[in-house]
Design a protein around this motif. Structure first.
Motif, PDB file in Angstrom:
ATOM      1  N   MET A   1      85.285  35.032  13.193  1.00 56.69           N
ATOM      2  CA  MET A   1      86.002  33.940  13.842  1.00 56.69           C
ATOM      3  C   MET A   1      85.154  33.277  14.931  1.00 56.69           C
ATOM      4  O   MET A   1      84.933  32.085  14.936  1.00 56.69           O
ATOM      5  N   ILE A   2      84.674  34.139  15.832  1.00 52.36           N
ATOM      6  CA  ILE A   2      83.832  33.620  16.920  1.00 52.36           C
ATOM      7  C   ILE A   2      82.578  32.963  16.338  1.00 52.36           C
ATOM      8  O   ILE A   2      82.147  31.908  16.782  1.00 52.36           O
ATOM      9  N   GLU A   3      82.089  33.585  15.272  1.00 56.10           N
ATOM     10  CA  GLU A   3      80.904  33.023  14.615  1.00 56.10           C
ATOM     11  C   GLU A   3      81.201  31.626  14.065  1.00 56.10           C
ATOM     12  O   GLU A   3      80.400  30.708  14.208  1.00 56.10           O
ATOM     13  N   SER A   4      82.392  31.484  13.453  1.00 59.90           N
ATOM     14  CA  SER A   4      82.777  30.185  12.904  1.00 59.90           C
ATOM     15  C   SER A   4      82.870  29.136  14.000  1.00 59.90           C
ATOM     16  O   SER A   4      82.436  28.003  13.821  1.00 59.90           O
ATOM     17  N   ILE A   5      83.440  29.525  15.131  1.00 58.40           N
ATOM     18  CA  ILE A   5      83.519  28.580  16.258  1.00 58.40           C
ATOM     19  C   ILE A   5      82.115  28.186  16.706  1.00 58.40           C
ATOM     20  O   ILE A   5      81.829  27.028  16.978  1.00 58.40           O
ATOM     21  N   GLU A   6      81.220  29.167  16.713  1.00 59.98           N
ATOM     22  CA  GLU A   6      79.834  28.857  17.105  1.00 59.98           C
ATOM     23  C   GLU A   6      79.214  27.850  16.135  1.00 59.98           C
ATOM     24  O   GLU A   6      78.494  26.937  16.545  1.00 59.98           O
ATOM     25  N   VAL A   7      79.522  28.027  14.855  1.00 59.43           N
ATOM     26  CA  VAL A   7      78.992  27.103  13.850  1.00 59.43           C
ATOM     27  C   VAL A   7      79.575  25.711  14.065  1.00 59.43           C
ATOM     28  O   VAL A   7      78.858  24.703  14.017  1.00 59.43           O
ATOM     29  N   LEU A   8      80.881  25.659  14.354  1.00 58.18           N
ATOM     30  CA  LEU A   8      81.521  24.359  14.610  1.00 58.18           C
ATOM     31  C   LEU A   8      80.907  23.682  15.831  1.00 58.18           C
ATOM     32  O   LEU A   8      80.645  22.477  15.829  1.00 58.18           O
ATOM     33  N   LYS A   9      80.666  24.467  16.869  1.00 57.21           N
ATOM     34  CA  LYS A   9      80.040  23.911  18.089  1.00 57.21           C
ATOM     35  C   LYS A   9      78.660  23.347  17.767  1.00 57.21           C
ATOM     36  O   LYS A   9      78.268  22.288  18.234  1.00 57.21           O
ATOM     37  N   LYS A  10      77.968  24.111  16.938  1.00 57.57           N
ATOM     38  CA  LYS A  10      76.612  23.692  16.547  1.00 57.57           C
ATOM     39  C   LYS A  10      76.689  22.370  15.751  1.00 57.57           C
ATOM     40  O   LYS A  10      75.926  21.433  15.997  1.00 57.57           O
ATOM     41  N   LEU A  11      77.646  22.345  14.798  1.00 54.45           N
ATOM     42  CA  LEU A  11      77.817  21.132  13.979  1.00 54.45           C
ATOM     43  C   LEU A  11      78.129  19.926  14.854  1.00 54.45           C
ATOM     44  O   LEU A  11      77.613  18.830  14.655  1.00 54.45           O
ATOM     45  N   GLN A  12      78.991  20.177  15.838  1.00 55.35           N
ATOM     46  CA  GLN A  12      79.382  19.087  16.738  1.00 55.35           C
ATOM     47  C   GLN A  12      78.173  18.579  17.533  1.00 55.35           C
ATOM     48  O   GLN A  12      77.979  17.382  17.690  1.00 55.35           O
ATOM     49  N   SER A  13      77.377  19.511  17.992  1.00 56.17           N
ATOM     50  CA  SER A  13      76.215  19.079  18.783  1.00 56.17           C
ATOM     51  C   SER A  13      75.201  18.333  17.899  1.00 56.17           C
ATOM     52  O   SER A  13      74.572  17.364  18.334  1.00 56.17           O
ATOM     53  N   LEU A  14      75.088  18.769  16.635  1.00 60.29           N
ATOM     54  CA  LEU A  14      74.184  18.062  15.719  1.00 60.29           C
ATOM     55  C   LEU A  14      74.708  16.651  15.429  1.00 60.29           C
ATOM     56  O   LEU A  14      73.938  15.687  15.387  1.00 60.29           O
ATOM     57  N   LYS A  15      76.014  16.558  15.268  1.00 61.30           N
ATOM     58  CA  LYS A  15      76.590  15.240  14.989  1.00 61.30           C
ATOM     59  C   LYS A  15      76.380  14.295  16.184  1.00 61.30           C
ATOM     60  O   LYS A  15      76.040  13.120  16.010  1.00 61.30           O
ATOM     61  N   ASN A  16      76.570  14.853  17.383  1.00 60.42           N
ATOM     62  CA  ASN A  16      76.332  14.029  18.584  1.00 60.42           C
ATOM     63  C   ASN A  16      74.880  13.584  18.678  1.00 60.42           C
ATOM     64  O   ASN A  16      74.591  12.467  19.103  1.00 60.42           O
ATOM     65  N   LYS A  17      74.001  14.479  18.257  1.00 54.93           N
ATOM     66  CA  LYS A  17      72.572  14.144  18.279  1.00 54.93           C
ATOM     67  C   LYS A  17      72.301  12.964  17.341  1.00 54.93           C
ATOM     68  O   LYS A  17      71.571  12.032  17.676  1.00 54.93           O
ATOM     69  N   ILE A  18      72.918  13.030  16.143  1.00 48.99           N
ATOM     70  CA  ILE A  18      72.738  11.931  15.178  1.00 48.99           C
ATOM     71  C   ILE A  18      73.301  10.626  15.739  1.00 48.99           C
ATOM     72  O   ILE A  18      72.649   9.581  15.676  1.00 48.99           O
ATOM     73  N   ASN A  19      74.504  10.719  16.338  1.00 50.53           N
ATOM     74  CA  ASN A  19      75.099   9.502  16.922  1.00 50.53           C
ATOM     75  C   ASN A  19      74.198   8.900  17.987  1.00 50.53           C
ATOM     76  O   ASN A  19      74.034   7.684  18.066  1.00 50.53           O
ATOM     77  N   GLU A  20      73.633   9.786  18.797  1.00 52.33           N
ATOM     78  CA  GLU A  20      72.738   9.321  19.861  1.00 52.33           C
ATOM     79  C   GLU A  20      71.519   8.610  19.270  1.00 52.33           C
ATOM     80  O   GLU A  20      71.108   7.554  19.740  1.00 52.33           O
ATOM     81  N   SER A  21      70.964   9.214  18.203  1.00 49.77           N
ATOM     82  CA  SER A  21      69.800   8.613  17.539  1.00 49.77           C
ATOM     83  C   SER A  21      70.160   7.254  16.946  1.00 49.77           C
ATOM     84  O   SER A  21      69.371   6.309  17.002  1.00 49.77           O
ATOM     85  N   GLU A  22      71.362   7.166  16.363  1.00 51.00           N
ATOM     86  CA  GLU A  22      71.796   5.887  15.768  1.00 51.00           C
ATOM     87  C   GLU A  22      71.931   4.830  16.866  1.00 51.00           C
ATOM     88  O   GLU A  22      71.544   3.673  16.673  1.00 51.00           O
ATOM     89  N   ARG A  23      72.484   5.253  18.004  1.00 52.82           N
ATOM     90  CA  ARG A  23      72.641   4.311  19.122  1.00 52.82           C
ATOM     91  C   ARG A  23      71.271   3.829  19.614  1.00 52.82           C
ATOM     92  O   ARG A  23      71.077   2.658  19.911  1.00 52.82           O
ATOM     93  N   TYR A  24      70.348   4.781  19.683  1.00 49.32           N
ATOM     94  CA  TYR A  24      68.994   4.429  20.132  1.00 49.32           C
ATOM     95  C   TYR A  24      68.366   3.397  19.196  1.00 49.32           C
ATOM     96  O   TYR A  24      67.790   2.399  19.622  1.00 49.32           O
ATOM     97  N   LYS A  25      68.529   3.640  17.880  1.00 48.93           N
ATOM     98  CA  LYS A  25      67.987   2.698  16.886  1.00 48.93           C
ATOM     99  C   LYS A  25      68.599   1.309  17.080  1.00 48.93           C
ATOM    100  O   LYS A  25      67.904   0.291  17.072  1.00 48.93           O
ATOM    101  N   GLU A  26      69.911   1.311  17.269  1.00 50.65           N
ATOM    102  CA  GLU A  26      70.641   0.047  17.455  1.00 50.65           C
ATOM    103  C   GLU A  26      70.107  -0.699  18.682  1.00 50.65           C
ATOM    104  O   GLU A  26      69.870  -1.910  18.641  1.00 50.65           O
TER     105      GLU A  26
END
Ligand SMILES: [Zn+2]
Length: 235
Positions: A1-26
């Motif tokens: 369970m805790i591991e799954s939450i860690e994975v979700l947190k990781k996914l969220q941070s990766l998604k934010n990273k992508i959004n940030e990169s997209e904003r930078y490109k824009e």
């Protein structure tokens, strides 16, 4: 369970990273657009200056033509002077010549003034075209650097997307469903920490029941106020 939450947190941070990169490109692409708009405005200005230049030159030509016409008339008057019989006619013609000469003098002053104006307009026009040339060069450089930045950012995004896939592969389907759904409607903030019994997404107090579920650590727990996925932040 805790591991799954860690994975979700990781996914969220990766998604934010992508959004940030997209904003930078824009942002970088907007830099190019801004520069293009500036150049377009300058091009219009330069076009107007060119028209002004032509119109001032035409004004000079017109005045010079008028001057020539006046000169021609004075020559005719002078010829006529020799054929005049009466004093009265002579005086009248002299006065006409005098007034024509006065007109010419005004015209000559006008030509000199317009020539000075032409000189200024010419200078302004060549400054504008020079500046435009310079700006167009710098736009080319900017486009080159932005293209390189965008390419580099795309590579970074692709890397992050590959990382995302790795995490998605190990994640429970149900978790992934809730996470994706929330991530889309909550602006990328689907998984939030609970600190001091407060939800880190909506800042409302969580209920004792929610806290118990979180402590149990056996299932996905959602905030009752904002529906985000919660986890307990370790002190
Ligand atoms: Zn909440």
């Amino acid at each position: 369970m805790i591991e799954s939450i860690e994975v979700l947190k990781k996914l969220q941070s990766l998604k934010n990273k992508i959004n940030e990169s997209e904003r930078y490109k824009e942002c970088r692409k907007q830099d190019v657009q801004k520069k293009k708009d500036q150049i377009e405005a300058k091009r219009i200005l330069s076009g107007e200056k060119h028209k002004e230049k032509i119109s001032v030159q035409k004004e000079i030509d017109r005045k010079e033509l008028d001057l020539k016409t006046d000169e021609g008339e004075i020559s005719k008057f002078n010829v006529k002077l020799n054929t005049i019989k009466t004093n009265k006619e002579y005086t009248a013609l002299c006065s006409e010549i005098g007034s024509k000469k006065a007109d010419m003098s005004i015209l000559e002053d006008g030509i000199l003034n317009t020539m000075s104006r032409l000189e200024i307009v010419n200078k302004e026009y060549s400054e504008l075209t020079e500046n435009l040339k310079h700006e167009e060069e710098s736009l080319k450089e900017l486009i080159k650097s932005v293209d390189a930045d965008v390419r580099e950012t795309d590579i970074e995004i692709e890397k992050v997307q590959n990382d995302q896939k790795k995490y998605i592969d190990v994640l429970d389907e149900d978790f992934l469903y809730h996470y994706s759904r929330l991530s889309n409607i909550k602006g990328g903030k689907a998984v939030v920490a609970v600190m001091g019994n407060v939800c880190g997404g909506c800042f409302m107090n969580i209920t004792a029941q929610t806290l118990n579920l979180l402590m149990g650590g056996k299932e996905l727990v959602f905030c009752q106020s904002c529906s985000r996925i919660l986890y307990l932040e370790e002190k």
